[in-house]
Motif scaffolding. Structure first.
Motif, PDB file in Angstrom:
ATOM      1  N   VAL A   1       3.919   1.578  -1.245  1.00 33.28           N
ATOM      2  CA  VAL A   1       4.513   1.780  -2.571  1.00 33.28           C
ATOM      3  C   VAL A   1       3.463   2.289  -3.548  1.00 33.28           C
ATOM      4  O   VAL A   1       3.723   3.174  -4.364  1.00 33.28           O
ATOM      5  N   GLY A   2       2.220   1.739  -3.454  1.00 32.91           N
ATOM      6  CA  GLY A   2       1.144   2.202  -4.332  1.00 32.91           C
ATOM      7  C   GLY A   2       0.856   3.674  -4.134  1.00 32.91           C
ATOM      8  O   GLY A   2       0.750   4.439  -5.090  1.00 32.91           O
ATOM      9  N   LEU A   3       0.758   4.090  -2.862  1.00 29.13           N
ATOM     10  CA  LEU A   3       0.491   5.497  -2.592  1.00 29.13           C
ATOM     11  C   LEU A   3       1.662   6.364  -3.041  1.00 29.13           C
ATOM     12  O   LEU A   3       1.469   7.470  -3.549  1.00 29.13           O
TER      13      LEU A   3
ATOM     14  N   PHE B   1       3.950  10.191  -6.725  1.00 26.07           N
ATOM     15  CA  PHE B   1       4.920  10.482  -7.788  1.00 26.07           C
ATOM     16  C   PHE B   1       4.207  11.038  -9.014  1.00 26.07           C
ATOM     17  O   PHE B   1       4.619  12.042  -9.597  1.00 26.07           O
ATOM     18  N   LEU B   2       3.075  10.378  -9.389  1.00 21.24           N
ATOM     19  CA  LEU B   2       2.309  10.859 -10.544  1.00 21.24           C
ATOM     20  C   LEU B   2       1.768  12.254 -10.273  1.00 21.24           C
ATOM     21  O   LEU B   2       1.677  13.084 -11.162  1.00 21.24           O
ATOM     22  N   ALA B   3       1.387  12.517  -9.019  1.00 26.24           N
ATOM     23  CA  ALA B   3       0.770  13.807  -8.699  1.00 26.24           C
ATOM     24  C   ALA B   3       1.812  14.913  -8.665  1.00 26.24           C
ATOM     25  O   ALA B   3       1.580  16.003  -9.186  1.00 26.24           O
ATOM     26  N   LEU B   4       2.961  14.650  -8.058  1.00 29.72           N
ATOM     27  CA  LEU B   4       3.900  15.740  -7.816  1.00 29.72           C
ATOM     28  C   LEU B   4       4.950  15.863  -8.907  1.00 29.72           C
ATOM     29  O   LEU B   4       5.318  16.961  -9.297  1.00 29.72           O
TER      30      LEU B   4
ATOM     31  N   VAL C   1       0.839  -1.202   0.000  1.00 28.85           N
ATOM     32  CA  VAL C   1       0.000   0.000   0.000  1.00 28.85           C
ATOM     33  C   VAL C   1       0.867   1.243   0.000  1.00 28.85           C
ATOM     34  O   VAL C   1       0.590   2.220  -0.711  1.00 28.85           O
TER      35      VAL C   1
ATOM     36  N   ALA D   1       3.523   5.724  -5.569  1.00 27.94           N
ATOM     37  CA  ALA D   1       3.403   5.848  -7.025  1.00 27.94           C
ATOM     38  C   ALA D   1       2.397   6.930  -7.385  1.00 27.94           C
ATOM     39  O   ALA D   1       2.628   7.744  -8.276  1.00 27.94           O
ATOM     40  N   ILE D   2       1.253   6.955  -6.662  1.00 34.29           N
ATOM     41  CA  ILE D   2       0.252   7.989  -6.939  1.00 34.29           C
ATOM     42  C   ILE D   2       0.827   9.370  -6.641  1.00 34.29           C
ATOM     43  O   ILE D   2       0.649  10.329  -7.401  1.00 34.29           O
TER      44      ILE D   2
END
Lengths: 159, 264
Positions: free
Chosen positions: A16-18, A23-26, A14, A20-21
């Motif tokens: 690592v998943g967050l 990373f995509l956001a910032l 969880v 990744a999100i």
């Protein structure tokens, strides 16, 4: 597999998943659009908006100050009525002018605001008095060609 | 003639009828899962085990595939973009295609084949070996104890895996674009940042993966629960999970894309 170990891996998953999100956001994207209430609207009418799109940037001196909110045809005067949503931080004097510019030769079109010198500032719902339309490349070329053709005709010596 | 028409109607009707019955059962099944959902919150250990099974075990295939998809995108995109002298837009191309489409869709297809088939086989085998009936005999509801945790485990894992796919894909694109092809790292990231919008692109991609996750989780547990309790039944159910999930993912993707990115 032991239960504690499963919990450990699920927690890591969880996390690592967050990450990744996040990373995509910032790192990958930007959160555009100001929160409601922090922007005000100004309208501008143009003879021709060319290829201007909704959500196109509004820039002043190259700095992003807002976005195009909506584009409408004013059916009384048959002019394009563009509503701009400008960040509350930026104020422009009443005699500022808006023009439609193109970034690069083939780039997207945006609205550039050149500030004037008036003391009074544009308020929410006001309109730009001075605007200049988009340059339509085809019109420019055809005007140039026609004038050239006409000029050539006059200059051609009689045989 | 009348006889032929009767046969025709019968042939037309029977497969349709069985499919309709199956669809109705699937809807009822989903409602039953939702009804037994609060029970999971009391036993988070069950859910953790299923997230481990569906999510953690899929991380490797998802991230390695993401890395390679991103690297291929960068190579192919560079080849095309440099013809127009736009090779500096490579970051935008890689990020947008991954975040909007490839992350959710390819992630969902991999997830369906890696985790969906495993869930179907597990549930189907539990049914074939009468473990589900045994649970009912012990007054344990198999939907609450077996089905609902698997459904929610897959549901939670899918968006996280899709985000990981996109993230590793973008890192793969960075590796190829910047390290191999020699683009400028600063413009790679900054162009990507200015062109990719969080709400429009990243969030819509995550919403897509939530839809795909729901569909795949439901199909996987349903096919397992509905499988004929034989070796052959389990094998066809596993195949059907992968095939149906792939089809449903792609069709849902079209519908969601039409809603999200139809332009202004």
């Amino acid at each position: 597999m032991k239960r504690g170990l499963i919990d450990f891996w699920v927690g890591l998953f969880v996390l690592v998943g967050l990450a990744a999100i996040l990373f995509l956001a910032l790192r990958v994207s930007t959160v555009s659009g100001q929160p409601a209430g922090s922007s005000y609207t100004i309208t501008a009418t143009f003879d021709n908006i060319g290829g201007l799109k909704v959500r196109a940037p509004v820039k002043s001196a190259g700095v992003l100050v807002g976005r195009v909110d909506s584009i409408d045809l004013d059916t009384e005067r048959y002019l394009a009525k563009v509503t701009l949503s400008i960040n509350q931080r930026y104020r422009f004097s009443r005699d500022s002018s808006a023009e439609i510019l193109t970034s690069g030769l083939l780039g997207e079109q945006y609205i550039g605001i050149t500030s004037g010198a008036d003391d009074k500032m544009l308020q929410d719902g006001d309109a730009f008095k001075i605007t200049s339309s988009a340059i339509i490349l085809e019109q420019l070329i055809s005007r140039f060609l026609f004038s050239k053709a006409a000029g050539d005709h006059e200059a051609t010596p009689e045989k | 003639m009348a006889e032929w028409f009767y046969r025709f109607c019968q042939n037309l009707g029977h497969p349709l009828n069985t499919r309709l019955i199956k669809l109705g059962f699937a809807c009822r099944f989903l409602l039953a899962i939702l009804r037994h959902t609060p029970g999971i919150l009391r036993r988070p250990r069950l859910l953790a085990r299923e997230i481990w099974f569906a999510g953690v075990l899929s991380v490797l295939i998802i991230s390695v595939s993401g890395l390679f998809v991103g690297m291929v995108l960068a190579l192919q995109g560079y080849d095309t973009l440099q013809r127009f002298g736009a090779s500096s837009s490579l970051g935008i191309l890689v990020a947008l295609s991954l975040v909007r489409e490839l992350g959710p869709v390819v992630g969902a297809l991999l997830f369906a084949s890696r985790a969906g088939s495993a869930i179907t086989a597990e549930v189907g085998l539990m049914k074939a070996t009468e473990q589900l009936s045994a649970m009912e005999m012990m007054a344990v509801n198999p939907i609450a104890r077996v089905i609902a945790p698997r459904f929610w485990g897959a549901f939670i894992s899918m968006p996280l895996l899709a985000a990981m796919f996109s993230a590793t894909g973008i890192l793969g694109g960075y590796l190829i674009g910047v390290e191999l092809l020699g683009l400028d790292a600063g413009s790679f990231w900054s162009q990507m940042q200015s062109a990719v919008d969080f709400r429009q692109d990243v969030l819509n991609g995550l919403i897509k993966s939530v839809f795909f996750g729901t569909a795949i989780a439901l199909i996987a547990v349903f096919e397992g629960y509905d499988a004929p309790p034989t070796a052959e039944g389990i094998s066809t159910a596993t195949t059907r999970t992968v095939v149906t999930s792939a089809l449903v993912t792609l069709i849902l993707d079209f519908i969601l894309t039409a809603f999200m990115f139809r332009g202004v």
